[in-house]
Design a protein around this motif. Sequence first.
Motif, mmCIF file in Angstrom:
data_model
loop_
_atom_site.group_PDB
_atom_site.id
_atom_site.type_symbol
_atom_site.label_atom_id
_atom_site.label_comp_id
_atom_site.label_asym_id
_atom_site.label_seq_id
_atom_site.Cartn_x
_atom_site.Cartn_y
_atom_site.Cartn_z
ATOM 1 N N TYR A 54 -37.345 -61.626 109.176
ATOM 2 C CA TYR A 54 -36.623 -60.559 109.865
ATOM 3 C C TYR A 54 -35.152 -60.909 110.102
ATOM 4 O O TYR A 54 -34.790 -62.077 110.260
ATOM 5 C CB TYR A 54 -37.262 -60.276 111.215
ATOM 6 C CG TYR A 54 -38.705 -59.839 111.157
ATOM 7 C CD1 TYR A 54 -39.053 -58.520 110.911
ATOM 8 C CD2 TYR A 54 -39.727 -60.760 111.372
ATOM 9 C CE1 TYR A 54 -40.382 -58.116 110.881
ATOM 10 C CE2 TYR A 54 -41.060 -60.375 111.335
ATOM 11 C CZ TYR A 54 -41.379 -59.050 111.083
ATOM 12 O OH TYR A 54 -42.691 -58.670 111.044
ATOM 13 N N SER A 55 -34.347 -59.871 110.199
ATOM 14 C CA SER A 55 -32.945 -60.037 110.571
ATOM 15 C C SER A 55 -32.847 -60.621 111.975
ATOM 16 O O SER A 55 -33.608 -60.249 112.871
ATOM 17 C CB SER A 55 -32.234 -58.682 110.523
ATOM 18 O OG SER A 55 -30.978 -58.756 111.162
ATOM 19 N N GLY B 109 -36.722 -61.208 114.881
ATOM 20 C CA GLY B 109 -36.073 -62.098 113.929
ATOM 21 C C GLY B 109 -35.613 -63.387 114.580
ATOM 22 O O GLY B 109 -35.751 -64.480 114.020
ATOM 23 N N LYS B 110 -35.063 -63.258 115.790
ATOM 24 C CA LYS B 110 -34.638 -64.444 116.525
ATOM 25 C C LYS B 110 -35.841 -65.316 116.886
ATOM 26 O O LYS B 110 -35.813 -66.548 116.740
ATOM 27 C CB LYS B 110 -33.896 -64.038 117.796
ATOM 28 C CG LYS B 110 -32.601 -63.274 117.552
ATOM 29 C CD LYS B 110 -31.990 -62.804 118.867
ATOM 30 C CE LYS B 110 -30.761 -61.957 118.646
ATOM 31 N NZ LYS B 110 -30.198 -61.434 119.919
ATOM 32 N N ASP B 111 -36.923 -64.672 117.354
ATOM 33 C CA ASP B 111 -38.090 -65.419 117.800
ATOM 34 C C ASP B 111 -38.775 -66.147 116.647
ATOM 35 O O ASP B 111 -39.149 -67.323 116.770
ATOM 36 C CB ASP B 111 -39.092 -64.475 118.480
ATOM 37 C CG ASP B 111 -38.552 -63.879 119.765
ATOM 38 O OD1 ASP B 111 -37.614 -64.465 120.344
ATOM 39 O OD2 ASP B 111 -39.063 -62.824 120.192
ATOM 40 N N ILE C 103 -41.637 -65.780 99.386
ATOM 41 C CA ILE C 103 -42.585 -65.855 100.497
ATOM 42 C C ILE C 103 -41.994 -65.138 101.710
ATOM 43 O O ILE C 103 -40.863 -65.416 102.115
ATOM 44 C CB ILE C 103 -42.888 -67.320 100.865
ATOM 45 C CG1 ILE C 103 -43.462 -68.056 99.641
ATOM 46 C CG2 ILE C 103 -43.854 -67.395 102.043
ATOM 47 C CD1 ILE C 103 -43.585 -69.555 99.847
ATOM 48 N N GLY C 104 -42.752 -64.227 102.263
ATOM 49 C CA GLY C 104 -42.316 -63.518 103.453
ATOM 50 C C GLY C 104 -42.973 -64.078 104.700
ATOM 51 O O GLY C 104 -44.125 -64.522 104.655
ATOM 52 N N ILE C 105 -42.244 -64.073 105.797
ATOM 53 C CA ILE C 105 -42.783 -64.499 107.099
ATOM 54 C C ILE C 105 -42.684 -63.285 108.017
ATOM 55 O O ILE C 105 -41.581 -62.881 108.394
ATOM 56 C CB ILE C 105 -42.003 -65.689 107.694
ATOM 57 C CG1 ILE C 105 -41.896 -66.819 106.677
ATOM 58 C CG2 ILE C 105 -42.664 -66.158 108.987
ATOM 59 C CD1 ILE C 105 -43.215 -67.447 106.284
ATOM 60 N N VAL C 106 -43.829 -62.706 108.376
ATOM 61 C CA VAL C 106 -43.833 -61.439 109.100
ATOM 62 C C VAL C 106 -44.960 -61.393 110.121
ATOM 63 O O VAL C 106 -45.892 -62.189 110.090
ATOM 64 C CB VAL C 106 -44.019 -60.240 108.135
ATOM 65 C CG1 VAL C 106 -42.847 -60.089 107.201
ATOM 66 C CG2 VAL C 106 -45.321 -60.382 107.350
ATOM 67 N N ARG D 57 -44.801 -64.102 118.727
ATOM 68 C CA ARG D 57 -44.576 -62.655 118.749
ATOM 69 C C ARG D 57 -45.378 -62.058 119.894
ATOM 70 O O ARG D 57 -46.543 -61.711 119.761
ATOM 71 C CB ARG D 57 -45.014 -62.029 117.423
ATOM 72 C CG ARG D 57 -44.937 -60.493 117.378
ATOM 73 C CD ARG D 57 -43.588 -59.975 117.786
ATOM 74 N NE ARG D 57 -43.448 -58.546 117.480
ATOM 75 C CZ ARG D 57 -42.444 -57.811 117.899
ATOM 76 N NH1 ARG D 57 -41.500 -58.354 118.655
ATOM 77 N NH2 ARG D 57 -42.363 -56.527 117.578
ATOM 78 N N THR D 58 -44.729 -61.986 121.048
ATOM 79 C CA THR D 58 -45.329 -61.355 122.219
ATOM 80 C C THR D 58 -44.632 -60.024 122.469
ATOM 81 O O THR D 58 -43.410 -59.946 122.455
ATOM 82 C CB THR D 58 -45.199 -62.245 123.467
ATOM 83 O OG1 THR D 58 -45.879 -63.484 123.231
ATOM 84 C CG2 THR D 58 -45.820 -61.571 124.683
#
Length: 304
Positions: free
Chosen positions: A195-196, A202-204, A238-241, A264-265
């Motif tokens: 993520y941006s 994205g920051k987390d 590779i995506g991280i989502v 991701r909360t």
Amino acid sequence: MNLNQLYYFRELAEQRQYTKAADSLFISQPTLSVSIKQLEKELHCKLFKHSGRYVELTKYGRIFYNTVVSSLTTLDNGKRKLKQTINQDKGNIHIAGIPTTIGTLLPKLVASYQQIVDTSPHFIYHDNPSYQICKGIENGWYDLGICSFVPEFKNFTYIPFYTEDIVAIVSEKNELAQINEITPEELRGESLITYSQKIQIGKDVTNALLSIASDLNITNRMHDELAIAGQVLTNNIIGIVADTIYLDGFDIHKIKLDIPKNTRTVYLVYDPERYLSPEILDFIDFLNSEKSNINKYNSKANSI
């Protein structure tokens, strides 16, 4: 002296250029110039002095600026509170959420709530990224939000609502499609997309990854799972989502990623300084009571 003159004065003091201030106010430069001259005439002093292409506040202007900013801030807050109260008195609840929440979870929660109350408020949905949700709550546009924690609005009340698993996704043709678990360290040397960092998730996610493996190669960033999954299939990276329902339409392989569960909360958010109607408070209580049952509202466990 009128309100427009005060707003014009504040904008010019902050922009320091007639052209920029006029553009921001959606008025002509001559209109702004005339308004400032009239204000100076009424106050019997010069509020601005020219400094090259810019203008600066005079001594008198600085004194007046502090008063104007304080007064307009109080007025704007009062207008927002009034608008919010009017909306609530009409039986409306404006609730903003991240897109996956608005599209799947929230309508089901509202439907369940409406089945157990005698008279239900009218819910108006808004979808936005987390920062814009909190900004909207601050401005009085929304009563409640469902989003990430946003540090700029740490004075808000954040109630942990649910978590989303963060996974690695690859094309079925990728050699990593043969495994089901991976650590950030094992992703060293791979081209990653996530993520941006302009949005909170994205920051987390970036912080969680780099705190474990600081030399990861994040080559691209997007705003949502749809864009990231598309890039994964097109470029075989590779995506991280977050493992959301948005991934269901793609022929991809998901790999469990070994990072903290709470990376991701998603929170239920509101401003404790603002008036909340009894209907809103009742709905907040309902949402709190349903936290342990979130999965039953979704098509699959841990997916929103």
